[in-house]
Design a protein around this motif. Sequence first.
Motif, PDB file in Angstrom:
ATOM      1  N   TYR A 450      29.869  78.018 -18.864  1.00 15.53           N
ATOM      2  CA  TYR A 450      29.799  76.640 -18.364  1.00 15.53           C
ATOM      3  C   TYR A 450      30.140  75.623 -19.447  1.00 15.53           C
ATOM      4  CZ  TYR A 450      27.562  78.446 -14.154  1.00 15.53           C
ATOM      5  OH  TYR A 450      27.298  79.100 -12.990  1.00 15.53           O
ATOM      6  N   CYS A 507      34.522  71.694  -8.647  1.00 14.69           N
ATOM      7  CA  CYS A 507      33.426  71.424  -7.715  1.00 14.69           C
ATOM      8  C   CYS A 507      33.246  72.585  -6.744  1.00 14.69           C
ATOM      9  CB  CYS A 507      33.706  70.129  -6.946  1.00 14.69           C
ATOM     10  SG  CYS A 507      33.691  68.646  -7.969  1.00 14.69           S
ATOM     11  N   ALA A 510      31.416  75.310  -8.458  1.00 14.36           N
ATOM     12  CA  ALA A 510      29.974  75.059  -8.553  1.00 14.36           C
ATOM     13  C   ALA A 510      29.275  75.338  -7.232  1.00 14.36           C
ATOM     14  CB  ALA A 510      29.738  73.610  -8.996  1.00 14.36           C
ATOM     15  N   GLN A 514      26.400  78.505  -6.400  1.00 13.66           N
ATOM     16  CA  GLN A 514      25.026  78.215  -5.984  1.00 13.66           C
ATOM     17  C   GLN A 514      24.396  79.394  -5.259  1.00 13.66           C
ATOM     18  OE1 GLN A 514      25.242  74.554  -3.741  1.00 13.66           O
ATOM     19  NE2 GLN A 514      24.866  73.299  -5.538  1.00 13.66           N
ATOM     20  N   GLU A 536      23.096  74.151 -13.282  1.00 12.23           N
ATOM     21  CA  GLU A 536      22.511  72.833 -13.027  1.00 12.23           C
ATOM     22  C   GLU A 536      23.093  71.789 -13.970  1.00 12.23           C
ATOM     23  OE1 GLU A 536      18.123  70.613 -12.893  1.00 12.23           O
ATOM     24  OE2 GLU A 536      18.307  72.712 -13.517  1.00 12.23           O
ATOM     25  N   SER A 539      26.670  71.149 -12.997  1.00 12.39           N
ATOM     26  CA  SER A 539      26.757  70.347 -11.774  1.00 12.39           C
ATOM     27  C   SER A 539      26.487  68.883 -12.057  1.00 12.39           C
ATOM     28  CB  SER A 539      25.755  70.876 -10.744  1.00 12.39           C
ATOM     29  OG  SER A 539      26.022  72.220 -10.424  1.00 12.39           O
ATOM     30  N   LEU A 577      30.349  66.856  -3.968  1.00 13.04           N
ATOM     31  CA  LEU A 577      29.278  66.491  -4.911  1.00 13.04           C
ATOM     32  C   LEU A 577      27.945  66.315  -4.194  1.00 13.04           C
ATOM     33  CD1 LEU A 577      31.176  64.063  -7.295  1.00 13.04           C
ATOM     34  CD2 LEU A 577      30.214  66.280  -7.874  1.00 13.04           C
ATOM     35  N   ILE A 580      26.768  69.810  -4.409  1.00 14.46           N
ATOM     36  CA  ILE A 580      26.595  70.349  -5.766  1.00 14.46           C
ATOM     37  C   ILE A 580      25.306  69.860  -6.398  1.00 14.46           C
ATOM     38  CG2 ILE A 580      27.582  70.288  -8.095  1.00 14.46           C
ATOM     39  CD1 ILE A 580      30.334  70.147  -6.751  1.00 14.46           C
ATOM     40  N   VAL A 581      25.012  68.579  -6.249  1.00 17.02           N
ATOM     41  CA  VAL A 581      23.800  68.013  -6.865  1.00 17.02           C
ATOM     42  C   VAL A 581      22.953  67.428  -5.730  1.00 17.02           C
ATOM     43  CG1 VAL A 581      22.955  66.627  -8.777  1.00 17.02           C
ATOM     44  CG2 VAL A 581      25.330  67.353  -8.763  1.00 17.02           C
TER      45      VAL A 581
END
Length: 1274
Positions: A450, A507, A510, A514, A536, A539, A577, A580-581
Amino acid sequence: MTTADHPAFGRDEEAALLLERTHHRHDPRWLLPVSPHVCMACALELLPEPGVSLVRKKHVVFCFQDALVRHTSLVAQLVAQDQRVCIHFVRVLFGLLNSVEDGSVADLCIEVLIQLTTQPNMEQTVHCLMNDCHRELCNLPSMGGSLATTTLLGKLVDAIPGVADELVMEHGNLMEHLLRGLVYPNEGVQASICYLYGKLYSSPTAAEMLSGHFREKLCALFLSTLDSAQTKDLQINCLGLLRQLLKYDLFVSLIMNKSVPVEGAESVERPSRETSLPLVLKKFLLSRDEILQVASSHCITAVLVHSPAKHAVAFIHADIPEFLFEHLSSSSEILVWSSYNCLILLAEEPLFFSKCHTVYGIEAVVRSLQGSLQMTNTELHTQGLLLFKEILTRQPEEIRLFTSSALCRDASRALQEAVSSPVLAVAAEALRAISAFLRKDHQSSLPVQYRALRALLEAMLSRCMEFSQTPLNRRSLGYACSRNSEKATLRKGKFLLSTLEGFRNACRLAVEFQGEPCAQENPFTAPSAEKEDTLEAFSEFLLSACDSQCIPMVMRYAEEATHPNLMEVFLSILHSLFVIVPHMKVKFSRKLADSSFIRLTLELKARFCGGQSHSSLNQVCSSFLYYMCLNLLLAPEKTEPLSQEELSAVSEILQHGLPHISSRTPESLAFLSDRQYVEAAARQRQYCILLLFYLARIHDDRFVPEAELFVAVQSFLLSLQDQGECPPPVVCKASIYLLAVCRDKDSALAEAVVSAIRKFLEGIPDLRLVYTHHPLLLRFFLAYPGLMSRFGHRVLELWFSWEESSYENLDDDSSPGHTVFPANLAALFCMLRSTPSILLILLDLVYSSPVDTARKVLIVLRSFLRENEDVKVGGLIRGHFLLILQRLLVEYGSSTSGAHSCASGNLPLLLTLLSLVQLRTESEQELDSMAMKLLHQVSTLCGKCSPAHVDILQPSFNFLYWSLHQTTPSSQKRAAAVLLSCAALLELLEKMLALTWTEAGSSPRAPLLCSAWLLTASFSAQQHDGNLQVHQTLSVELNQVLKALSFPKKMSALLSAAILRFLRTALQQSFSSALVVLVPSGGQLLSTPEDAVLAPLGKSQVLSLLIGLQNLLVQKDPLLSQACIGCLEALLHYLHARSPDIALHVASQPWNRFLLFTLLDAGENSFLRPEILRLMTLFVQYRSSCVLSREEVGLILQGAALVDLSTLSNDTLQALHGFLLQVQSMGLLNDHHMTQTLQASLEGLCSRTFPARPLFQDMLCLGGVSVSLAHIRD
């Protein structure tokens, strides 16, 4: 030997050029006039002569060649004089070429022939030379002597355009002789023939004519020759011929489909084998000769260019990719570049990947890429990145490309370096490679790198940011400038699109990770180390990078141009996004909404998605809006979150409506205003449009004209009412909010719309479902009586519950008119001024709301009443107060536990507000029956409390104190009678006074103790003055009072002032109060006659009290000083009444003079302070000349005469007037001038009036304690 070896020729050398015996007969025109002086006629006779040595002949040819180079035009003129001579000379040279065995002479002859025949107007000569060559080859019994002729033909075809076509057309049977040469066991001959063939096939016309020849005779023979070639010349010429053949589809197909048997070379016993072009080229790749390796790579590329799908399999089966990957480690740029080209074409064949060539070769590609980036050849960089991108893109997901995380990290670093290249083409190719690199199967080697991925994305975004900020070159003007600008914008758009595609893939990566527990973080990281290599952290980086770099770049580019593809990728990034978060999706959605992304997306849909165009963009826009709106509604900032049921309903509205919205704002407003019958699907679209407008407006995006939206929403609500529909709560909320914020001051809702809104709201179980926190919405509900009467209470309750500020900073003692209120509060104050009846609703909220909400209401009311003195509210709300208090008392009962429960509820807040309303009551106003009832209720409540109930007692005491000091004397007497009749209240006060001696001054009850002393002093004065009936007495220890004032170290100034006011009252009453019983000091008998005279005081206590008063005065606290002076006045009056000598003795204490000068040590005219003037008045009254002499009195009079009286306060003027009168009455002035000064000052003061102190100046709230300045001072 070259011309450079002979810069000049001597006489002997020139003589060697001439044939002496015949030269004198030659015409001079055949002699070259410049050095070297070659004679054409001599050369024609000398070169065929058998008796002339080969060395001399070579010298003659060399000199002629030198002359051709140095004096081309002169030699051309020389030979052009007679065509026959020129042809003869060519034939002589051709004969010499075929007769000599010396290779250097043959090469020299060939060079001269080529140079000569390439001169202008030599067509006939060339034709004759070609005929001679043909005859020569036909007459040769063996091809062993054909080397010179075939070499000459090859160079002739290469040098003169059209010769190849002529040779094939007019000398076609020559090809049979060339075939004989290819099988002749001499690789020199074979090489020259291959060279000639290569030049012939370089002409498209000749190649077409020779296609049958190649197919039937040459193909197999050529492959066999190519396979068996041993010398480098033959190998290179064969490969050259192959390159020419591979330009044509026909020949490529023939060669690739041809395999020829080849006998083993090492052993007779070894069986024959078949060879093919891939195997032959593989052999060249395996050679250690770089030239052959490069040529072989070029040939492979030439084959694959025609059709990788048809021919790549053969090369892959021949394991060609393996050796091409090995060549990537070469230091030769041309070999690496050639290998790149081959591999790029081979990568189009799936077999290239299924045979795992890429798995074994990817490390070589990465290492080669790292090495090539250190070179300056940008084409090499571009080709390497293109190969890497093709491999990354086409690699099957089921075959892992990177077998270790270290290799993956190296690849990431190479791409990072490439994308940072200043060359745009290299950086652009690197962006495409990065997009392909960011695939889950490429990044699945654990641990996932990462940190390296983050560095790669940072470099990518930084390069894009740098390029996007590159200024345009605007030096050119006009049309050219415009075109350059368009091209630059287009380049920026393409570069930005590639960057966004890479970021989108990151993205997507990511999101995919998950669901992979093993990819969440690096398992080899120490537990105590900072967790940077985690999904994390990666992201969160993506979100931050998008926010700080992607969005600004896209918005900046959108100002120049808007491209659907770019915006589609951009919006898909924003959408991803949210996933992702997830813990930041609400905050991120709010920021996007605040940045007008609802407007941006709707404008994109309207511009590009009309009809069926750009369906993918429409889908992305709709999906982005759907999730952003849901996120905004999940945790809204200014309204209640939706329930799961409401959320499902909104989700359905958005899902059905968003894909069909592609109209511009005016069209959407017209659609919303449609009053005709609306179908269910169209109604869903209306709901959707309304929600979008609502969410945009709540985030201050005002792209919809407010006046038009105001009308459209009204029409929409009336349409719902006409069709008997009831909108969902969220739609009702949006409609009401939009009406509230878009309503102009001069515009008002029609009664039908108000009626429709009320009907809709009555069908909703709780108003919080449709409430949005905004001052305009509050004004909307309170502006229409029909809405305020039904919903005003609930709306105001919701308003205060949503107010983030507790307004505690407003609960202070700042002066009215100087407080800066928050915008929401200022708006509420404006509504209260215009509609005072709202105050009644607020009072109900104080009673019925939770404690925190009630406190906000209380502070708001308090601030409003303080700030708006012109608003008369006492009569409006006092009755309301009485009802609420009565209701509370009934609710809580009369027990102590009930009172305790009051203390923890809203009652203290109500009492505080009641005190404030009492403060707003005008002076000299009679207390009516309602006020007396309030007094009775509050005093009864106080009697039920214990000293621990500070939160109830403090506002109650304040209210009682203000009630006694803010009314007429007759009302004061009535109020005191009511309060004195409450024995429980008097018992409570006695307990409170006793606590003064046991608790320190910093106790939380200190303010309450102050109020208790002030109330006791007030009760005592009123009872004594009015001779009121006493039902309960208060006992106070005199010794403790005197001790507290003599040693006030632990006491606050306010508490000392309150106790002083109590003692002053007792002294004024000569300790004869029927209410307050002062217990003598310790119960001891008085020891001296003086003590008996001063009883209940003793002389020592008087002196200690005097010292205590002096110490308190030195603190220079204005309020405390006034209390001290008042107590000192009462003390001296008490002493003078009992023993004038003791009074004079006390007044003449030497320390009094020191005290006076300490107080005066504060600057010029410091004596003009009320407390100092009153103190000096006392010293004059009691003739304390040792403290204040006649001379000093005169100086004070002179100073006072010079002061501008208009600058002095009323308190100072009154004190000065009293001082002057005292001086006059005592007759201290013997000097006539001073007497006149005194008289003039008195006259000046008498001419002035001393108005009463304004109410808001006399009544203060100090530290939560109500204090009347007049009570302390007078």
